[in-house]
Enzyme design. Structure first.
Site, PDB file in Angstrom:
ATOM      1  N   ARG A 167       2.521 -10.500   7.109  1.00 31.46           N
ATOM      2  CA  ARG A 167       3.926 -10.418   7.490  1.00 31.46           C
ATOM      3  C   ARG A 167       4.186  -9.706   8.808  1.00 31.46           C
ATOM      4  O   ARG A 167       5.344  -9.536   9.172  1.00 31.46           O
ATOM      5  CB  ARG A 167       4.716  -9.784   6.344  1.00 31.46           C
ATOM      6  CG  ARG A 167       4.881 -10.777   5.190  1.00 31.46           C
ATOM      7  CD  ARG A 167       5.536 -10.158   4.005  1.00 31.46           C
ATOM      8  NE  ARG A 167       6.938  -9.883   4.261  1.00 31.46           N
ATOM      9  CZ  ARG A 167       7.756  -9.399   3.342  1.00 31.46           C
ATOM     10  NH1 ARG A 167       7.311  -9.139   2.142  1.00 31.46           N
ATOM     11  NH2 ARG A 167       9.003  -9.176   3.623  1.00 31.46           N
TER      12      ARG A 167
ATOM     13  N   PRO B 224       0.807  -1.214   0.000  1.00 36.58           N
ATOM     14  CA  PRO B 224       0.000   0.000   0.000  1.00 36.58           C
ATOM     15  C   PRO B 224       0.844   1.270   0.000  1.00 36.58           C
ATOM     16  O   PRO B 224       1.635   1.502   0.905  1.00 36.58           O
ATOM     17  CB  PRO B 224      -0.815  -0.092   1.302  1.00 36.58           C
ATOM     18  CG  PRO B 224      -0.418  -1.363   1.957  1.00 36.58           C
ATOM     19  CD  PRO B 224       0.817  -1.853   1.309  1.00 36.58           C
ATOM     20  N   GLU B 225       0.669   2.060  -1.032  1.00 42.45           N
ATOM     21  CA  GLU B 225       1.274   3.378  -1.092  1.00 42.45           C
ATOM     22  C   GLU B 225       0.128   4.382  -1.019  1.00 42.45           C
ATOM     23  O   GLU B 225      -0.999   3.994  -0.725  1.00 42.45           O
ATOM     24  CB  GLU B 225       2.102   3.522  -2.381  1.00 42.45           C
ATOM     25  CG  GLU B 225       3.172   2.435  -2.510  1.00 42.45           C
ATOM     26  CD  GLU B 225       4.001   2.535  -3.782  1.00 42.45           C
ATOM     27  OE1 GLU B 225       4.243   3.659  -4.252  1.00 42.45           O
ATOM     28  OE2 GLU B 225       4.392   1.487  -4.315  1.00 42.45           O
TER      29      GLU B 225
END
Length: 275
Positions: A112, A2-3
């Site tokens: 993660r 996600p940017e």
DNA sequence: AGAGCTGTTACCAA
DNA sequence: TTTGGTAACAGCTC
């Protein structure tokens, strides 16, 4: 993954979920590191009974403002994602935090485990270190050129630096540099005013286009699902990112992949020449 | 089976 | 000031 465009999309979705103003009835934390430095007890104690008053984006952070003025800042890092579930659904093995509401749950899922939630009374500690938003109207071509001139770093690592400009990650830096026809290894202080202006416009164009497409979803990974389960469609518009070996849409040269600043970097060797 | 890759960032050392 | 390495962690590909 996600940017800025993906986080913006998630904020838009979360705002329309109807959670704003609803009291949080309970919190379940299954991975405490997600909420460091608080313990699950402290985190719950400060949130249960409160409601989200508003949801904003700053850089790649989701900023929840609580009805008592507290701030919950969420950074998704690589694989963080939110989803809305029905009450008492079984937790998925990668669910890390659940916010329990009267009739449903807001679940933070993070394969993660790099994602972080920070509860604070003042956002300055975290937001103070960030550079300007790419769409900040006070960031004009001249200001941007001056900022570039004060750094001698390579363009790509500089644009990835959240303290220089906030919200760009590997995908949109590669795409913006391609759009501006600039080499990732070009030095910031060597850009002409026209090149700096082009770069700023390219960054805005690339981000705006992606937001319109609800962001870029790559692969089939579970980091891709948004709060409403829909996928972003921007992946098909990427010109260079993960298109190694394909042809440049502008000049038909073969897109190259190389490592710049320890990051995978994609560029057109003909359009983006080092001057 | 195992090695090496991945979209992020903080931290440390030089 | 800037660069490079590492670590956090899990899944995927080859």
């Amino acid at each position: 993954m996600p940017e800025l465009p993906e986080v913006e999309t998630i904020c838009q979705d979360l705002r329309t979920c109807g959670l704003i103003g609803e009291p949080i009835r309970g919190i379940v934390v299954t991975w405490e590191k997600t909420i460091t430095p608080l313990s699950a007890e402290e985190f719950s104690g400060r949130l249960v009974g409160r409601a989200i008053a508003r949801i904003d984006r700053r850089a790649k952070y989701i900023h929840f403002t609580l009805d008592d003025g507290q701030n919950l800042l969420v950074h998704l890092r690589m694989t963080g994602a939110f989803s809305i579930r029905e009450s008492r659904c079984a937790m998925d093995s990668h669910d890390r935090v659940a916010f329990i509401y009267a009739d449903r749950e807001l679940v933070f899922h993070d394969t993660r485990k790099f994602g972080r939630m920070t509860l604070c009374t003042n956002t300055c500690g975290i937001f103070g270190r960030l550079g300007p938003e790419p769409f900040d109207p006070t960031l004009d071509a001249e200001v941007f050129h001056q900022k570039l001139m004060s750094h001698r770093r390579m363009l790509k690592p500089l644009l990835l630096d959240q303290g220089f400009i906030a919200g760009l990650g590997n995908i949109y830096v590669d795409e913006s540099l391609f759009a501006a026809r600039l080499h990732p290894c070009a030095h910031a202080d060597e850009l002409t005013p026209a090149q700096a202006s082009n770069l700023l416009m390219a960054i805005r164009l690339v981000l705006r286009e992606s937001i319109e497409n609800r962001g870029t979803s790559l692969g089939e990974g579970d980091g891709n699902f948004h709060s409403d389960g829909r996928y972003g469609s921007n992946a098909t518009r990427l010109k260079v990112f993960q298109r190694t070996g394909s042809t440049c849409p502008r000049c038909s040269a073969i897109i190259e992949r190389r490592v710049v600043g320890q990051r995978a970097t994609h560029l057109c060797p003909r359009c983006q020449v080092l001057s």
